[in-house]
Design a protein around this motif. Structure first.
Motif, PDB file in Angstrom:
ATOM      1  N   PRO A   4       0.673  -1.151   0.093  1.00 14.98           N
ATOM      2  CA  PRO A   4       0.039  -0.206   0.171  1.00 14.98           C
ATOM      3  C   PRO A   4       0.898   1.317   0.031  1.00 14.98           C
ATOM      4  CG  PRO A   4      -0.016  -1.121   2.153  1.00 14.98           C
ATOM      5  CD  PRO A   4       0.643  -1.793   1.307  1.00 14.98           C
ATOM      6  N   MET A   5       0.430   2.290  -0.480  1.00 19.76           N
ATOM      7  CA  MET A   5       1.025   3.703  -0.649  1.00 19.76           C
ATOM      8  C   MET A   5       0.128   4.501   0.163  1.00 19.76           C
ATOM      9  SD  MET A   5       2.102   3.778  -4.506  1.00 19.76           S
ATOM     10  CE  MET A   5       3.654   4.713  -4.498  1.00 19.76           C
ATOM     11  N   ASN A   6       0.776   5.137   1.001  1.00 20.56           N
ATOM     12  CA  ASN A   6      -0.164   6.493   1.737  1.00 20.56           C
ATOM     13  C   ASN A   6       0.537   7.915   1.303  1.00 20.56           C
ATOM     14  OD1 ASN A   6      -1.527   4.786   3.493  1.00 20.56           O
ATOM     15  ND2 ASN A   6       0.571   4.228   4.462  1.00 20.56           N
ATOM     16  N   PHE A   7      -0.484   8.784   1.171  1.00 15.10           N
ATOM     17  CA  PHE A   7      -0.238  10.094   1.020  1.00 15.10           C
ATOM     18  C   PHE A   7      -1.186  11.087   1.759  1.00 15.10           C
ATOM     19  CE2 PHE A   7      -3.295   8.480  -2.204  1.00 15.10           C
ATOM     20  CZ  PHE A   7      -3.998   9.514  -2.394  1.00 15.10           C
ATOM     21  N   ASN A   8      -0.899  12.375   1.759  1.00 15.91           N
ATOM     22  CA  ASN A   8      -1.721  13.336   2.331  1.00 15.91           C
ATOM     23  C   ASN A   8      -1.879  14.756   1.747  1.00 15.91           C
ATOM     24  OD1 ASN A   8       0.667  14.442   2.889  1.00 15.91           O
ATOM     25  ND2 ASN A   8       0.866  14.206   4.965  1.00 15.91           N
ATOM     26  N   SER A   9      -1.808  14.514   0.444  1.00 12.20           N
ATOM     27  CA  SER A   9      -1.954  15.898  -0.285  1.00 12.20           C
ATOM     28  C   SER A   9      -2.664  15.669  -1.643  1.00 12.20           C
ATOM     29  CB  SER A   9      -0.556  16.415  -0.817  1.00 12.20           C
ATOM     30  OG  SER A   9      -0.740  17.439  -1.614  1.00 12.20           O
ATOM     31  N   GLN A  10      -3.349  16.517  -2.271  1.00  8.83           N
ATOM     32  CA  GLN A  10      -4.195  16.258  -3.404  1.00  8.83           C
ATOM     33  C   GLN A  10      -3.211  16.508  -4.620  1.00  8.83           C
ATOM     34  OE1 GLN A  10      -5.406  18.390  -1.001  1.00  8.83           O
ATOM     35  NE2 GLN A  10      -6.722  16.816  -0.232  1.00  8.83           N
ATOM     36  N   ILE A  11      -2.139  17.172  -4.593  1.00  7.19           N
ATOM     37  CA  ILE A  11      -1.044  17.177  -5.534  1.00  7.19           C
ATOM     38  C   ILE A  11       0.000  16.387  -4.894  1.00  7.19           C
ATOM     39  CG2 ILE A  11       0.456  18.645  -6.984  1.00  7.19           C
ATOM     40  CD1 ILE A  11      -2.641  19.029  -7.370  1.00  7.19           C
ATOM     41  N   GLY A  35     -12.169  13.464  -2.356  1.00  4.62           N
ATOM     42  CA  GLY A  35     -12.524  14.110  -3.526  1.00  4.62           C
ATOM     43  C   GLY A  35     -13.009  13.274  -4.784  1.00  4.62           C
ATOM     44  N   ALA A  36     -13.024  13.604  -5.885  1.00  8.30           N
ATOM     45  CA  ALA A  36     -13.525  12.750  -7.018  1.00  8.30           C
ATOM     46  C   ALA A  36     -12.477  12.651  -8.086  1.00  8.30           C
ATOM     47  CB  ALA A  36     -14.922  13.695  -7.682  1.00  8.30           C
ATOM     48  N   ILE A  37     -12.504  11.287  -8.518  1.00 14.67           N
ATOM     49  CA  ILE A  37     -11.470  11.158  -9.623  1.00 14.67           C
ATOM     50  C   ILE A  37     -12.229  11.093 -11.010  1.00 14.67           C
ATOM     51  CG2 ILE A  37      -9.946   9.256 -10.814  1.00 14.67           C
ATOM     52  CD1 ILE A  37      -9.682   8.240  -7.846  1.00 14.67           C
ATOM     53  N   ASN A  38     -11.755  12.033 -11.822  1.00 16.85           N
ATOM     54  CA  ASN A  38     -12.284  12.261 -13.108  1.00 16.85           C
ATOM     55  C   ASN A  38     -11.820  11.272 -14.271  1.00 16.85           C
ATOM     56  OD1 ASN A  38     -14.033  14.129 -12.139  1.00 16.85           O
ATOM     57  ND2 ASN A  38     -12.467  15.883 -12.634  1.00 16.85           N
ATOM     58  N   GLU A  39     -10.329  11.085 -14.043  1.00 14.39           N
ATOM     59  CA  GLU A  39      -9.797  10.274 -15.166  1.00 14.39           C
ATOM     60  C   GLU A  39      -8.529   9.938 -14.419  1.00 14.39           C
ATOM     61  OE1 GLU A  39      -8.301  12.303 -18.646  1.00 14.39           O
ATOM     62  OE2 GLU A  39      -8.163  13.846 -17.563  1.00 14.39           O
ATOM     63  N   ILE A  77      -6.467  12.007 -11.871  1.00 13.63           N
ATOM     64  CA  ILE A  77      -6.863  13.344 -11.929  1.00 13.63           C
ATOM     65  C   ILE A  77      -8.307  13.542 -11.538  1.00 13.63           C
ATOM     66  CG2 ILE A  77      -6.684  15.225 -13.632  1.00 13.63           C
ATOM     67  CD1 ILE A  77      -4.659  13.812 -15.183  1.00 13.63           C
ATOM     68  N   GLY A  78      -8.389  14.847 -10.778  1.00 12.49           N
ATOM     69  CA  GLY A  78      -9.896  15.128 -10.628  1.00 12.49           C
ATOM     70  C   GLY A  78      -9.899  16.256  -9.521  1.00 12.49           C
ATOM     71  N   THR A  79     -10.938  16.294  -8.709  1.00 11.65           N
ATOM     72  CA  THR A  79     -11.080  17.293  -8.078  1.00 11.65           C
ATOM     73  C   THR A  79     -11.118  17.174  -6.516  1.00 11.65           C
ATOM     74  OG1 THR A  79     -12.624  18.259  -9.841  1.00 11.65           O
ATOM     75  CG2 THR A  79     -12.782  19.272  -7.500  1.00 11.65           C
ATOM     76  N   ASN A  80     -10.563  17.766  -5.767  1.00  8.65           N
ATOM     77  CA  ASN A  80     -10.444  17.549  -4.252  1.00  8.65           C
ATOM     78  C   ASN A  80     -11.705  18.020  -3.558  1.00  8.65           C
ATOM     79  OD1 ASN A  80     -10.370  20.342  -3.499  1.00  8.65           O
ATOM     80  ND2 ASN A  80      -8.080  20.478  -3.401  1.00  8.65           N
ATOM     81  N   ARG A  87      -4.222  15.734  -8.305  1.00 11.60           N
ATOM     82  CA  ARG A  87      -3.454  14.988  -9.343  1.00 11.60           C
ATOM     83  C   ARG A  87      -2.478  14.228  -8.538  1.00 11.60           C
ATOM     84  NH1 ARG A  87      -1.714  15.098 -14.876  1.00 11.60           N
ATOM     85  NH2 ARG A  87       0.456  14.319 -15.032  1.00 11.60           N
ATOM     86  N   VAL A  88      -2.530  12.931  -8.576  1.00 10.61           N
ATOM     87  CA  VAL A  88      -1.619  12.112  -7.776  1.00 10.61           C
ATOM     88  C   VAL A  88      -1.123  11.204  -8.896  1.00 10.61           C
ATOM     89  CG1 VAL A  88      -1.592  10.126  -6.101  1.00 10.61           C
ATOM     90  CG2 VAL A  88      -3.347  11.954  -5.696  1.00 10.61           C
ATOM     91  N   VAL A  89       0.259  11.131  -8.813  1.00 10.46           N
ATOM     92  CA  VAL A  89       1.147  10.904  -9.913  1.00 10.46           C
ATOM     93  C   VAL A  89       1.848   9.401  -9.230  1.00 10.46           C
ATOM     94  CG1 VAL A  89       3.025  10.686 -11.591  1.00 10.46           C
ATOM     95  CG2 VAL A  89       1.382  12.659 -11.401  1.00 10.46           C
ATOM     96  N   ILE A  90       1.621   8.273  -9.645  1.00  2.00           N
ATOM     97  CA  ILE A  90       2.418   6.960  -8.938  1.00  2.00           C
ATOM     98  C   ILE A  90       3.367   6.647 -10.011  1.00  2.00           C
ATOM     99  CG2 ILE A  90       2.158   4.905  -7.875  1.00  2.00           C
ATOM    100  CD1 ILE A  90      -0.511   5.994  -6.657  1.00  2.00           C
ATOM    101  N   LYS A  91       4.607   6.392  -9.590  1.00  2.00           N
ATOM    102  CA  LYS A  91       5.532   5.689 -10.485  1.00  2.00           C
ATOM    103  C   LYS A  91       5.826   4.308 -10.003  1.00  2.00           C
ATOM    104  CE  LYS A  91       9.889   6.454 -12.740  1.00  2.00           C
ATOM    105  NZ  LYS A  91      11.156   7.555 -12.885  1.00  2.00           N
ATOM    106  N   ARG A  92       5.670   3.332 -10.520  1.00  2.00           N
ATOM    107  CA  ARG A  92       6.087   1.931 -10.276  1.00  2.00           C
ATOM    108  C   ARG A  92       7.327   1.443 -10.824  1.00  2.00           C
ATOM    109  NH1 ARG A  92       2.558   0.004  -6.237  1.00  2.00           N
ATOM    110  NH2 ARG A  92       0.297   0.919  -6.469  1.00  2.00           N
TER     111      ARG A  92
END
Length: 98
Positions: A4-11, A35-39, A77-80, A87-92
């Motif tokens: 699992p990954m944890n984060f505490n920001s909308q960007i 918030g809502a994920i749009n894409e 990508i969405g609205t908080n 925008r939450v970017v995850i690099k694997r």
């Protein structure tokens, strides 16, 4: 295996490890976003495997017969919850095993 990954920001830009068997794949969900994920989009294609999005679920499939490293990235990508941008970017970093 996908830890699992944890984060505490909308960007946010996060990096995580992934181990997958050659020829197999997995999808990635996300929870805890206010918030809502749009894409969901692939922001970096893998060099060896295949990455895509089904609905709002990103996935990765390792190339059959391949063993070694790969990497890719995707963004939610969405609205908080306050109406601002999210925008939450995850690099694997992927390790493909036989």
């Amino acid at each position: 295996m996908v830890p699992p990954m944890n984060f505490n920001s909308q960007i946010a830009e996060l990096e995580g490890q992934l181990t997958v068997k050659a020829g197999k794949g997995c999808g990635f969900g996300i929870s805890g976003i206010d918030g809502a994920i749009n894409e969901v989009v692939i922001t970096q294609k893998p060099k060896v495997g295949l990455a895509g999005v089904r609905g709002t679920t990103p996935y990765y499939v390792a190339k059959p017969g391949y063993q070694g490293a790969d990497e890719f990235a995707y963004a939610y990508i969405g609205t908080n919850q306050y109406g601002g941008p999210m925008r939450v970017v995850i690099k694997r970093k992927v390790t493909v095993i036989p």
